[in-house]
Design an enzyme around this catalytic site. Structure first.
Site, short mmCIF file in Angstrom:
data_model
loop_
_atom_site.label_atom_id
_atom_site.label_comp_id
_atom_site.label_asym_id
_atom_site.label_seq_id
_atom_site.Cartn_x
_atom_site.Cartn_y
_atom_site.Cartn_z
N LYS A 43 24.49 39.73 -37.66
CA LYS A 43 23.63 40.48 -38.59
C LYS A 43 23.42 41.91 -38.07
CE LYS A 43 19.45 38.72 -36.33
NZ LYS A 43 18.39 37.71 -36.42
N TYR A 51 14.24 74.69 -30.85
CA TYR A 51 13.17 74.96 -31.82
C TYR A 51 11.79 75.02 -31.19
CZ TYR A 51 16.32 73.83 -35.75
OH TYR A 51 17.33 73.81 -36.67
C1 LIG Z 1 18.67 36.94 -35.30
C2 LIG Z 1 18.65 35.47 -35.17
C3 LIG Z 1 19.30 34.85 -34.08
C4 LIG Z 1 19.89 35.63 -32.93
O1 LIG Z 1 18.82 36.04 -32.12
P1 LIG Z 1 19.00 36.65 -30.66
O2 LIG Z 1 17.67 36.45 -30.05
O3 LIG Z 1 19.37 38.07 -30.83
O4 LIG Z 1 20.07 35.87 -29.96
C5 LIG Z 1 19.32 33.48 -34.06
N1 LIG Z 1 18.74 32.75 -35.02
C6 LIG Z 1 18.10 33.29 -36.08
C7 LIG Z 1 17.49 32.42 -37.10
C8 LIG Z 1 18.04 34.68 -36.18
O5 LIG Z 1 17.40 35.22 -37.21
#
Ligand SMILES: *Cc1c(COP(=O)(O)O)cnc(C)c1O
Length: 378
Positions: free
Chosen positions: A43, A271
Site C-alpha cells: 500500500k 528567502y
Molecule cells: C499496513 C498494514 C500492514 C503492514 O504494516 P507494517 O506495520 O508496516 O508491517 C499489515 N496489516 C494491515 C491490516 C495493515 O493495514
C-alpha cells in the site's frame, strides 16, 4: 510513460536498492516458522518505494500474496500483469463490489451488506471470491467482535455460496510499546480460532502480525504474516531500535550541489531572514525542497562524506552551510539527504525525529517529481 523510459536524469532522486530488498525479504522469511506464508504489503506506493517495481520483485522472489488498501492500488497491479493474490486489507463499499470481483482480489469482510454484494457479483461473473474475515481485538477500526465470529462465518457459509472464507485475521494496536495489550489481542484471536476449529469452520489462513508483531511475537505468526515497513528495512516508533542489524533501508534520497556561493558576514542565504551569515560563509544550494518532500525540520545533508547543516528551505532549493567543510566541494557534487555517503550516513530515524513524524508518513511525503532509480549491487 515511466521515468525510466523517458530516460531523463533528474537532480533529486530516490535510489532504491533491490539487492537490499531481497536480503531483507530473505532475512524475514528465515525468521519465520516453517510453512508460514508471507504477505507483502505494498500500500501507499509500496511505502514510497514504487508499487509496481516492488511488487514485481517480491512476486519473483516468492511472496505468497500482496496486501493493499485501495481499489486503485489493486487495479494498477492487475494492469501491470501481476498475478499474485491481492488481499484488500481495508473495507470496500458496496459500490466497489463489482470492480473487486473483476480485479480478482480477496477482500476483507466484516459485515453482511458487503458479503451480499460480493456474492451477487461473483455469481454474475461465475467466479468464487476469497474473503478474509477481520476480527476486531482492540484496534477498533474494522472487523467484527470476537464473540460474533462463529455466527458470522456460519451465516456466510450458509447464505453466500460464491464466497470462500479463505482467511481470518486481526491487527495489533500497539505491538512495539504495549506487550500486555498485544498479548491480550493474541489470546482473544486464538480463542476465536479454537472456537471455529471446534465447530469445524476455521478458515485455512489465520494471520495477525505486521512488522511489530513479526519482530516481537513469534508465537503470533499463525499461517501468514503481513510485512510492511520491515521489508523496507525501517521501523516505527522512532528510536525504539528493535530492528535487527541485517535489515537495512532500501531507499536513499540524493541530489546534487547546483550552486556554490560565497557570501559576506551579514548577507542572506535564501528567502527572508531565515539565514543571515554571522561570518563570511560558503553556501551550497541543493536541488531539493518541499516540492520534493524535503521539508523544514530536515536538519542536515551529506556532502563530500561530511555533514552540513541545512540553513534555509524552499519549494525547490535548500541552502546548506558548508563553511569550513573541504575546499574541494564543487558544484554538481553528490548530496545525500537520507542514506550513506562514504563513512557517514543520515538515517531515516534521524530525519523523522527532526520532522517529528513516523517513517511511513515521511515516505508518503516524497513527491511524484522525484524519480525512483532501481539498482542491484554488484
Ligand atoms: C499496513 C498494514 C500492514 C503492514 O504494516 P507494517 O506495520 O508496516 O508491517 C499489515 N496489516 C494491515 C491490516 C495493515 O493495514
Amino acid at each position: 510513460m515511466g521515468d525510466a523510459e523517458r530516460n531523463i536524469v533528474e537532480v533529486v532522486r530516490a535510489d532504491i536498492n533491490l539487492t537490499q530488498l531481497k536480503r531483507n525479504m530473505d532475512f524475514i522469511r528465515k525468521s519465520l516458522k516453517p510453512g508460514v506464508k508471507l504477505m507483502t504489503v505494498v500500500k501507499g506506493d509500496s511505502y514510497g518505494h514504487g508499487l509496481i517495481p516492488i511488487s514485481r520483485a517480491v512476486e519473483a522472489w516468492g511472496s505468497d500474496c500482496l496486501g493493499v488498501v485501495r481499489l486503485t492500488e489493486a487495479a494498477s497491479l492487475r494492469e501491470a500483469g501481476i498475478k499474485l493474490p491481492i488481499v484488500m486489507l481495508a473495507p470496500l463499499m458496496p459500490a466497489q463490489a463489482e470492480a473487486a470481483i473483476n480485479l480478482d482480489i480477496s477482500p476483507m469482510l466484516d459485515n453482511d451488506i458487503m458479503a451480499a454484494e460480493l456474492d451477487k457479483y461473483a455469481g454474475i461473473k461465475g467466479k468464487k471470491v476469497n474473503v478474509h474475515i477481520k476480527i476486531n481485538t482492540g484496534l477498533n477500526r474494522y472487523g467484527i467482535l470476537p464473540e460474533a465470529a462463529l455466527d458470522f462465518i456460519l451465516s456466510i457459509k450458509d447464505k453466500y455460496k460464491n464466497l470462500y472464507v479463505e482467511g481470518i485475521y486481526t491487527h495489533f494496536r500497539d505491538p512495539e510499546l504495549n506487550r500486555d495489550f498485544t498479548e491480550g489481542q493474541i489470546k482473544s484471536f486464538r480463542d476465536v480460532l479454537s472456537k471455529l476449529s471446534e465447530a469445524g469452520v476455521c478458515p485455512p489462513v489465520a494471520h495477525s502480525s505486521a512488522s511489530g508483531g513479526i519482530l516481537m511475537y513469534p508465537e503470533a505468526q499463525f499461517d501468514m504474516v503481513r510485512v510492511g515497513i520491515l521489508l523496507y528495512g525501517l521501523e516505527y516508533v522512532t528510536g525504539r531500535k528493535l530492528l535487527p542489524q541485517s535489515l537495512q533501508p532500501v531507499i536513499s534520497i540524493k541530489s546534487n550541489v547546483i550552486k556554490i556561493r560565497e557570501i559576506k558576514e551579514g548577507e542572506h542565504g535564501g528567502y527572508g531572514d531565515k539565514f543571515i551569515a554571522h561570518r563570511d560563509s560558503r553556501l551550497a544550494i541543493i536541488a531539493a525542497g518541499y516540492g520534493d518532500g524535503i521539508s523544514r525540520g530536515w536538519k542536515e545533508v551529506l556532502i563530500g562524506g561530511r555533514r552540513a547543516p541545512i540553513v534555509n528551505y524552499s519549494m525547490d532549493g535548500i541552502v546548506a552551510d558548508i563553511t569550513g567543510l573541504q575546499e574541494s566541494i564543487r558544484e554538481y557534487d553528490e548530496v545525500v539527504l537520507a542514506g550513506r555517503q562514504g563513512d557517514e550516513s543520515i538515517s531515516w530515524d534521524e530525519v523523522c525525529r527532526g520532522i517529528n513524524v513516523e517513517v511511513d508518513e515521511q515516505l508518503q511525503r516524497i513527491t511524484k517529481r522525484v524519480p525512483k532509480n532501481y539498482y542491484y549491487e554488484f
